[in-house]
Motif scaffolding. Structure first.
Motif, PDB file in Angstrom:
ATOM      1  N   SER A 107       0.849  -1.187   0.000  1.00 40.33           N
ATOM      2  CA  SER A 107       0.000   0.000   0.000  1.00 40.33           C
ATOM      3  C   SER A 107       0.884   1.236   0.000  1.00 40.33           C
ATOM      4  O   SER A 107       2.051   1.188   0.388  1.00 40.33           O
ATOM      5  N   TYR A 108       0.286   2.357  -0.443  1.00 45.74           N
ATOM      6  CA  TYR A 108       1.049   3.587  -0.603  1.00 45.74           C
ATOM      7  C   TYR A 108       0.154   4.782  -0.332  1.00 45.74           C
ATOM      8  O   TYR A 108      -0.982   4.842  -0.800  1.00 45.74           O
ATOM      9  N   TYR A 109       0.668   5.739   0.414  1.00 40.62           N
ATOM     10  CA  TYR A 109      -0.023   6.982   0.692  1.00 40.62           C
ATOM     11  C   TYR A 109       0.324   7.977  -0.400  1.00 40.62           C
ATOM     12  O   TYR A 109       1.488   8.242  -0.662  1.00 40.62           O
ATOM     13  N   GLU A 110      -0.683   8.527  -1.060  1.00 41.56           N
ATOM     14  CA  GLU A 110      -0.484   9.496  -2.145  1.00 41.56           C
ATOM     15  C   GLU A 110      -1.106  10.822  -1.725  1.00 41.56           C
ATOM     16  O   GLU A 110      -2.278  10.880  -1.375  1.00 41.56           O
ATOM     17  N   ALA A 111      -0.318  11.885  -1.740  1.00 41.62           N
ATOM     18  CA  ALA A 111      -0.789  13.185  -1.278  1.00 41.62           C
ATOM     19  C   ALA A 111      -1.669  13.909  -2.290  1.00 41.62           C
ATOM     20  O   ALA A 111      -2.449  14.767  -1.913  1.00 41.62           O
ATOM     21  N   LEU A 112      -1.562  13.598  -3.577  1.00 44.34           N
ATOM     22  CA  LEU A 112      -2.287  14.372  -4.585  1.00 44.34           C
ATOM     23  C   LEU A 112      -3.393  13.617  -5.299  1.00 44.34           C
ATOM     24  O   LEU A 112      -4.062  14.181  -6.139  1.00 44.34           O
ATOM     25  N   ALA A 113      -3.572  12.357  -5.033  1.00 44.06           N
ATOM     26  CA  ALA A 113      -4.597  11.592  -5.753  1.00 44.06           C
ATOM     27  C   ALA A 113      -5.179  10.533  -4.830  1.00 44.06           C
ATOM     28  O   ALA A 113      -4.554  10.130  -3.862  1.00 44.06           O
ATOM     29  N   THR A 114      -6.373  10.065  -5.157  1.00 43.24           N
ATOM     30  CA  THR A 114      -6.989   9.042  -4.322  1.00 43.24           C
ATOM     31  C   THR A 114      -6.358   7.671  -4.563  1.00 43.24           C
ATOM     32  O   THR A 114      -6.322   6.852  -3.686  1.00 43.24           O
ATOM     33  N   LYS A 115      -5.880   7.436  -5.772  1.00 44.34           N
ATOM     34  CA  LYS A 115      -5.240   6.155  -6.085  1.00 44.34           C
ATOM     35  C   LYS A 115      -3.897   6.409  -6.758  1.00 44.34           C
ATOM     36  O   LYS A 115      -3.837   7.007  -7.824  1.00 44.34           O
ATOM     37  N   PRO A 116      -2.815   5.939  -6.164  1.00 51.40           N
ATOM     38  CA  PRO A 116      -1.508   6.111  -6.816  1.00 51.40           C
ATOM     39  C   PRO A 116      -1.385   5.182  -8.016  1.00 51.40           C
ATOM     40  O   PRO A 116      -2.122   4.206  -8.146  1.00 51.40           O
ATOM     41  N   MET A 117      -0.453   5.482  -8.906  1.00 52.65           N
ATOM     42  CA  MET A 117      -0.144   4.575 -10.016  1.00 52.65           C
ATOM     43  C   MET A 117       0.855   3.551  -9.480  1.00 52.65           C
ATOM     44  O   MET A 117       1.917   3.919  -8.964  1.00 52.65           O
ATOM     45  N   ILE A 118       0.510   2.282  -9.576  1.00 51.03           N
ATOM     46  CA  ILE A 118       1.349   1.206  -9.051  1.00 51.03           C
ATOM     47  C   ILE A 118       1.714   0.287 -10.204  1.00 51.03           C
ATOM     48  O   ILE A 118       0.893   0.004 -11.074  1.00 51.03           O
TER      49      ILE A 118
END
Length: 156
Positions: A70-81
């Motif tokens: 999992s990853y916390y993204e400050a600018l989007a609801t879903k990060p690109m993984i």
């Protein structure tokens, strides 16, 4: 006061933070044989900074792997993984025991990235024939990869 509220409402979409998580399973093959003992990783694309490693494993005796992160993204609801591995099946350079292969990125479709710390979906790479796989790029990577192919090397 009204201008302040308008500014806050305008900035709110840019300040939305989110956690995205993913569970990826698959099997890597090299010329229809299991791609054994090869490193497979999942990474989160970090815009402007270095990407973040979420999980790493090696393929088992049958070429299977499973990754969870999992990853916390400050600018989007879903990060690109993306899943990341190196194609040593078809090395681009081989000199004595030294070998280099093309780095492969396979982006996970956003439908398989869950909001929150626990993945709700499983993304199956199924059986992926490494000798024929194509790399995926987004944004500036498209330009950079057209100038330089990313390679990793090792001593076998």
């Amino acid at each position: 006061m009204r201008q302040f509220l308008l500014l806050v409402c305008w900035l709110l979409p840019f300040c939305h933070a989110g956690i995205g998580s993913v569970y990826v399973r698959g099997r890597l093959l090299c010329h229809k044989q299991p791609f054994v003992g090869e490193k497979v990783e999942i990474w989160a694309k970090a815009w402007g900074f270095s990407d973040k490693l979420l999980d790493s494993t090696t393929t088992d005796a049958d070429g299977y792997f499973a990754l969870n992160g999992s990853y916390y993204e400050a600018l989007a609801t879903k990060p690109m993984i993306y899943a990341y591995f190196v194609n040593y099946c078809e090395p681009t350079i081989r000199k004595e025991s030294f070998v280099c292969g093309n780095a492969i990125k396979a982006y996970i479709p956003s439908a398989f990235i869950s909001v929150g710390e626990n993945p709700l979906e499983t993304f199956h790479l199924d059986e992926l024939e490494v000798s024929t796989v194509q790399n995926q790029q987004f944004g500036l990577e498209t330009i950079v990869y057209s100038w330089f192919d990313r390679k990793e090397c090792r001593d076998e």
